[in-house]
Write an enzyme that holds these catalytic residues in place. Sequence first.
Site, PDB file in Angstrom:
ATOM      1  N   CYS B 414     -43.613  54.081  31.267  1.00 53.04           N
ATOM      2  CA  CYS B 414     -44.673  55.039  31.593  1.00 53.04           C
ATOM      3  C   CYS B 414     -44.767  56.172  30.577  1.00 53.04           C
ATOM      4  O   CYS B 414     -45.867  56.631  30.260  1.00 53.04           O
ATOM      5  CB  CYS B 414     -44.477  55.594  32.994  1.00 53.04           C
ATOM      6  N   HIS B 457     -41.065  59.093  36.500  1.00 60.54           N
ATOM      7  CA  HIS B 457     -42.392  58.700  36.044  1.00 60.54           C
ATOM      8  C   HIS B 457     -42.948  59.786  35.136  1.00 60.54           C
ATOM      9  O   HIS B 457     -42.490  60.926  35.162  1.00 60.54           O
ATOM     10  CB  HIS B 457     -43.308  58.495  37.262  1.00 60.54           C
ATOM     11  N   ASP B 472     -53.362  58.709  35.085  1.00 63.54           N
ATOM     12  CA  ASP B 472     -52.111  57.953  34.942  1.00 63.54           C
ATOM     13  C   ASP B 472     -52.367  56.645  34.210  1.00 63.54           C
ATOM     14  O   ASP B 472     -52.811  55.662  34.802  1.00 63.54           O
ATOM     15  CB  ASP B 472     -51.508  57.685  36.326  1.00 63.54           C
TER      16      ASP B 472
END
Lengths: 305, 682
Positions: B414, B457, B472
């Site tokens: 991520c 994350h 995101d």
Amino acid sequence: MQTQIQQAVSQISHVILGKEQEIKLALTCLVAGGHLLIEDLPGMGKTTLSNALATVFGLGFSRIQFTSDLLPADMLGVNIFDSQRQAFSFHPGPLFQQVVLADEINRASPKTQSALLEAMEEHQVSLDGETHELPSPFFVIGTQNPQHQAGTYPLPESQLDRFLMRIQLGYPNWQAEKDMLKQPRQKDVRPLSPVISPAALLELQQHLDEVHASDSIIDYILRLVTFSRESEHFPNALSPRASKALLQSARSWAMIDDRDYLIPEDVQAVLPAVAEHRLRSTLTDHPTQTSLSQLLLEQVDPLAA
Amino acid sequence: MNRLNPSAYNHAHLLLTLVLCASSFTLFTPLQTWILILVGCAGIIRISLFLNWQKHQISVRTINLLAILSAIVLATFGWQLGLLLGMLNLLALACSLKLMLLANRRDYFQLIGIQFFLIGTGLVFNQSILFSLLYGMLTLMLLLSLAFHISPSTSWRAQTMRIAKMSLQALPLCLMLFLIIPKLGPMWQMPVGKGSETGLSDKVTPGDLAQLARSSELAFRVSFEQQVPAMNQRYWRALVLEEFDGKTWQTAPYRDTLRRRYQRTNNRFNPAVSGPRIDYQVLSEPSQKPWLFGLDVAISHDSKIWQGREYQLLSRFPLQSGIAYKVSSYTQSPLLPDIEVLDRRLNLQLPESGNPRTRQWVKALREQHKTEGELIKAVSEYFIQQDFRYTLNPNPMPVDPVDQFLFEEQAGFCAHYAGAMTYALRLAGIPARMVTGYLGGEMRGDAYMSIYQYDAHAWVEWLSEDGWKRLDPTALVSPLRLDFGLQQAVAYEDSFLADSPLRRLQQFAWVNEFRMLLDDMDYLWSKWILGFNRDNQEDVLKALLGELSTLRLTIAGLALVAITAILLALYHYKHWLVLAKKTPAYYYARSLKLLDDNGITRPHWMGPEDFSKQVQQSMSTDISHIFEHITGCYLQSCYARGGNTKTQGLNQRMRTLLNQLKQGLKKKKSSVRDAQRIDNIS
């Protein structure tokens, strides 16, 4: 009995002036059936005191001057061959007396010292396989010079323990010494007369156990010895033999005071004489001004429940 | 000089040794290895002394030499440890040397004292339930050692019973102290232990988060008061990274300066919020870092918590121990920038060179798409159209990482996606920043949610006209990550917790059950024991007493004291009865007290008869005469033969005598006072 002992104290006080307390302690030791160690400088009246003790009780007296070449046989006696009887016969040495003054005990060699101390403990002498009983009562007064004097073999702790009490005479006070100097010369060796018979002394010794020691007093003694074991001030702690000696001496002291039970003061009175030589270390030079037994006394409350 | 062995078959010494070794080894992170080795050696020496394999202690000279050497080593290497760790190392070192030397009572008691302290220190570093149990047990062992020291010949069984009984007696007191004593914060700043750091860092190179995601350690727990938001909405914000140097993202130094300035002036940030609200409590694990977690927009009124200007929550001190705090989140509220100019300036910052291909690519995109929305859409589309992979095992990208990621590797975690996207947006002139935190969380029944390190994350925020907007990129590549968590997202490559032994065990149902059970216990432990703070304290008191008022608290306090006193009285009354019984000793003690009040004190070593004589010397005859009688009676009862059988008569006499003494002393006092008065008049 009380009066007789008082008489004895006053008799000896005529010879050694101004030392009632020490004389009473010496008598206590004798009545308690223990041996006495007198530790002091020469010329303080050690010999005079022991001589007087023997005379007052009407006991046989002998004196052994300890030197570095004294052998055990010189003291105990020897077996000599009797040509008429074609056998060895025993010739007792000076030790076979009721009161023995072992003068300057720390000048003798350790071998002789231990022979004496063994006889003191066993009340008998073994020689060439034969056992010879020593007379009764048997009372050894050892004297010793302070150990820093030259030419001495200090007694080890284990042997010091054999002496019930150790006293120091110390210098007389001003008045006593003045009186002594004013005495005419012939009065200095005034003959003493026996006050108590040896039989009476033995009887006294046998009645010693009848002096009552309550639980409180035994607890006090136990507190004292326990404190000596737990505190770090004392080079040596008091052994069970020491606590026994303490009780025995206190009883004797109470008996001389004509009391049939013990109070804390009895223990306190005898403690310095009984405990001091057991508490200190023989290795270190001990300055006489700090008394370990005094320290011990001041730390323990006699009343604590 | 060799000294005799005081430890042979000495259980007190053995127990002490075991406790010392155990407590030192639980401190293996803060302690240096060579000190642990010394402790181990000391333990071995002591144990061989205990078994009498070795008959003599090590000589003092050897130990002194060792002590000097160790002191030199510690002085050389220990100075950079900081005060607390340095002291702790020194203490452990001293303990090990003393243990080698242990000979007399003093050494022993010193060691026992230090041991209690070391156990306390251990609780600073390890607070989990198992460690707490271990430390509790070590404390009991120390007590047992003391018991053996006092009565060496008692059996193990009897000693254990005794210690157990005494500890049980102490338990209510302990509980009371726990509930009542106010909880104080730490009074010193704890140094950060080396190597023990887990969790998010304020510097992120994209590969880092993938490393972190291999850890199954707990990050924090949350218990919600109302409904729980959906998995893909649970973005737990921790850090906002605004500074980029071409490889690494980190918090902007200027933000830290600014924050410190605000904190000094205690200028708190109160963002305007509106809309629906979610209330929950967070129990954070110790992380040695100050940052905390919350769902946007998180507001906490806790005085320990600092509200960051970038909408993150911070603790005033790094978290040495777990912390519990209440948060309200306004999920629909916009994230308006505090100072817009500053936000803009900071979030358009770019490294001067590097990643040339990305620069070109964004330049081309920018020419095609003029509005912000279109540009973002175009970048997103690139992620979707190209064959990007979401992976826990990205290849290292040392040179021009963004270029490499976007155009060559096309596989990353991520942080890679978030980093590349933020960089691209900034190149296009849109203020953007990377936010790190956790996503998701595992619900445990209805009670609480656990968030683990593998939930770490990173995502992107860009500044639109109505505040910061979350974006995101991971969601574009791997929607599974959002909806089902990391395990599902990387299921295709089977890399989830690949190194952890737990993973293999997870196949068995009972292992999972057991792990859940442990989790539950740990949760309750953190919530009620470690997280028991002033709020909980007040709650408990409220539950017990109703509304808190000074009067009620006073009454409750007094009642507690009274109950304790009554229990003590019940326990001791037999003993007191004996004391109160009038014995001759009692009367004698009373008379001593009377004399003491009148200025004559018995030195504590003096015998009764000697004291009576002393009284005679310093008091008038009538008083000393009475006291002599009292002393006589006392001696009779205490020391004479059969003294305790005739106490009845003695008691009677002593009571009369005591009254006489009292009156005599009073008379004397009043006559003295009269004399003084006459003196004054004349």
